[in-house]
Design a protein around this motif. Structure first.
Motif, short mmCIF file in Angstrom:
data_model
loop_
_atom_site.label_atom_id
_atom_site.label_comp_id
_atom_site.label_asym_id
_atom_site.label_seq_id
_atom_site.Cartn_x
_atom_site.Cartn_y
_atom_site.Cartn_z
N VAL A 98 4.74 -10.53 -0.16
CA VAL A 98 5.32 -9.66 -1.19
C VAL A 98 6.21 -10.54 -2.05
O VAL A 98 7.13 -11.19 -1.55
N THR A 122 10.78 -6.07 -6.68
CA THR A 122 9.40 -6.38 -6.24
C THR A 122 8.36 -5.78 -7.18
O THR A 122 7.16 -5.80 -6.87
N ASN A 127 1.85 -7.77 -6.73
CA ASN A 127 2.09 -7.09 -5.46
C ASN A 127 1.20 -5.86 -5.30
O ASN A 127 0.79 -5.23 -6.28
N ASP A 131 4.03 -2.00 -2.42
CA ASP A 131 5.12 -2.98 -2.36
C ASP A 131 5.90 -3.03 -3.69
O ASP A 131 7.09 -3.35 -3.70
N ARG A 132 5.23 -2.68 -4.77
CA ARG A 132 5.93 -2.68 -6.08
C ARG A 132 7.06 -1.65 -6.10
O ARG A 132 7.98 -1.76 -6.89
N LYS A 148 11.44 -2.36 5.18
CA LYS A 148 10.87 -3.29 4.19
C LYS A 148 11.91 -3.63 3.12
O LYS A 148 12.01 -4.78 2.69
#
Ligand SMILES: *Cc1c(COP(=O)(O)O)cnc(C)c1O
Length: 561
Positions: A98, A122, A127, A131-132, A148
């Motif tokens: 990531v 992120t 990504n 994950d963004r 996370k």
């Protein structure tokens, strides 16, 4: 970058209140982080702060006619306030890379000191779509989302500082959310296998401990972030071996507080009582006490800034000077207060259409709406409250958000609105929606008395009463957190109950008694005595419960050990 010429203290916080239009905070913890950075700027302490960009903020609160909280995303545009950094680092989550980049917000203090704040992000096309979103929602999502986020903050933060060329002399974890940073340091300073004897840990724990300080903020076990190890293993994979992790972070679950405790040379609670409670919660650890403070200039109403500048020069750098506030003529102090009260009355009118009276004693209560803060204690006997207000009038200003998943907190907001309707004929009450830095500034300066009624010993410190003290507003509060240190009965404010645990009913009765027999008679019957209390709050409390004193202590006791 201009900030790389000296080694810095890296201050990690999940939330941080930098500016009213940057919604990267939810409450006291974030406001404290902001005040920390403001004081570092004024005192020219070399510090770099690290947090998440929280693009969608915490939430914007609306309250409907029934008193129900409605939550809206509170999106902000980082590019308006911060500059995009070119460095990017990768962290490993569920086995994928990531990518994390960052924004540089430069906090410019009012005395021209500058402190860099790195906001990790992120939201990159490289990504995975999930994950963004990791840096979108402050305190949003489930346990996996939170873990996370904590990887991005702790691991990503350490890597980002290194990629940017910062030299770090000490890492400071503001609450356990960032404790994974210590694991990243362990990994970085592992001994090479050829130097190890059989069975020896490859990790240089003493070195990492020397690099880390930890401030705990939560006086109950359940309040600490904990993650089940199956989740941890799925998300962190082979970041660090499980036996080592269990030794450092607890056998049953990954407890972020334990991890931070085990990997920090200096640990503190945020008030003397809170440090005692933390020692009982975590026997065997040495927990110091550095009582919180608030940033003097940020929390002082402009009319009071003028007064202090005139009578107490140097107070912004050395707030101890405020202990001489008895030099200020009574009338000038009273006028400055009435000006702050007028400003609050205007704000209340603009936000809620409620008309407050400048000449009626005004109580303020604003903080996170959650059960232990007991916002309903003042309303525990409505008949009694009405009869007190018939004798001598009072009015109320309330504010506060409940966490979106705190149903009890949301019900409390509804209950308060029901009480407001029932009391409408006797007591004017306004509930300001969307409690934020500006509302906190207006309220803590503009009310006559600041009220706090937490359930002992759950208020680790509390800081809003310190903001009130800077504006000469005395506090009426349960003896918990900082108020155990700050209360001098009849001088800086009034205590509700003693320091032992008390059932609800007793605290409620004592609150009414203090209001009826001490607060209201003094306000309406003895103006000079009242102004004496205002000076007591400034002389005895504002001079001490400020973040300059707090940061000087962190510098000499934690950072320079
Ligand atoms: C100061 C502040 C808080 C913390 O208040 P407590 O008294 O510690 O509960 C929370 N939210 C905002 C916006 C603040 O300014």
């Amino acid at each position: 970058m201009e900030f790389l010429h000296v080694p810095r203290v890296a201050y990690f916080s999940m939330e941080i209140a930098l500016h009213n239009e940057i919604p990267t905070y939810s409450g006291g913890l974030g406001v404290l982080a902001g005040d920390t950075v403001h004081s570092a700027a004024d005192l020219e302490l070399p510090l770099v702060a690290v947090s998440l960009v929280s693009r969608r903020g915490y939430f914007r609160q609306e309250i409907d006619a029934q008193g129900r909280q409605i939550e809206h995303p509170d999106e902000w545009e980082p590019g308006r306030f911060a500059s995009r950094l070119t460095a990017a680092v990768a962290v490993q989550i569920e086995g994928r890379d990531v990518w994390v980049f960052g924004w540089l917000y430069v906090l410019q203090g009012h005395m021209n000191g500058r402190v860099p704040v790195i906001l990790l992000d992120t939201d990159l096309a490289e990504n995975h779509p999930d994950d963004r979103q990791l840096t979108h929602h402050l305190y949003g999502g489930d346990a996996a989302y939170r873990l996370k986020q904590e990887i991005v903050l702790g691991v990503g933060g350490v890597r980002m500082l290194q990629a940017l060329g910062f030299r770090v002399r000490q890492y400071h974890m503001n609450e356990g959310h960032s404790a994974l940073l210590a694991l990243e340091l362990l990994r970085r300073y592992a001994y090479p296998p050829e130097d190890l004897r059989a069975g020896e840990s490859p990790y240089n724990v003493p070195w990492v401990r020397d690099m880390c300080s930890f401030t705990t903020h939560t006086p109950v076990e359940a309040g600490h972030d904990q993650f089940p190890y199956d989740l941890v293993q799925n998300v962190l994979r082979n970041f660090i071996d499980l036996p080592t992790l269990k030794t450092l972070a607890g056998d049953d679950r990954l407890n972020m507080t334990r991890l931070a405790l085990n990997l920090s040379q200096y640990v503190n609670g945020v008030a003397k009582r809170h440090a005692e409670v933390s020692r009982k919660l975590f026997p065997g650890y040495s927990v110091h006490a550095i009582t919180n403070g608030v940033h003097p200039y940020t929390w002082t109403f402009p009319g009071f800034v003028k007064l202090y500048d005139a009578y107490l020069p140097g107070w912004c750098h050395e707030p101890e000077v405020l202990s001489r506030a008895d030099r200020i003529p009574d009338e000038a102090l009273w006028n400055a207060h009435q000006e702050a009260k007028r400003a609050l009355i205007e704000k209340v009118k603009a936000l809620t259409q409620v008309n407050l009276n400048l000449h009626v004693l005004t109580l303020g209560f604003a903080r996170r709406m959650t059960a232990y803060k007991r916002p309903d204690l003042l309303f525990s006997d409505l008949a009694r409250l009405k009869s007190i207000a018939r004798e001598r009038p009072l009015q109320l200003v309330l504010a506060g958000k409940a966490h979106p998943r705190d149903d009890g907190g949301k019900r409390l907001i509804e209950t308060l609105h029901a009480h407001m309707r029932e009391l409408a004929a006797d007591i004017t009450i306004a509930y300001l929606p969307n409690y934020d830095l500006q509302i906190a500034q207006a309220m803590t300066a503009g009310v006559d008395v600041w009220l706090n009624t937490p359930l002992r010993p759950l208020e680790a410190s509390g800081t809003s009463g310190m903001k009130a003290a800077l504006n000469g507003v005395p506090q009426l509060s349960v003896l918990d957190g900082w108020w155990i240190e700050g209360c001098i009965e009849g001088v800086t404010g009034w205590a509700i109950g003693d320091t032992k645990e008390a059932p609800n009913g007793a605290d409620g009765r004592e609150l009414y008694q203090k209001l009826e027999q001490a607060v209201l008679p003094l306000y309406y019957g003895n103006r000079a005595g009242w102004i004496g209390m205002m000076k007591g709050a400034i002389c005895k409390n504002a001079c001490y419960f400020n973040s300059h004193r707090m940061m000087r202590r962190y510098a000499t006791e934690a950072y320079l050990r």
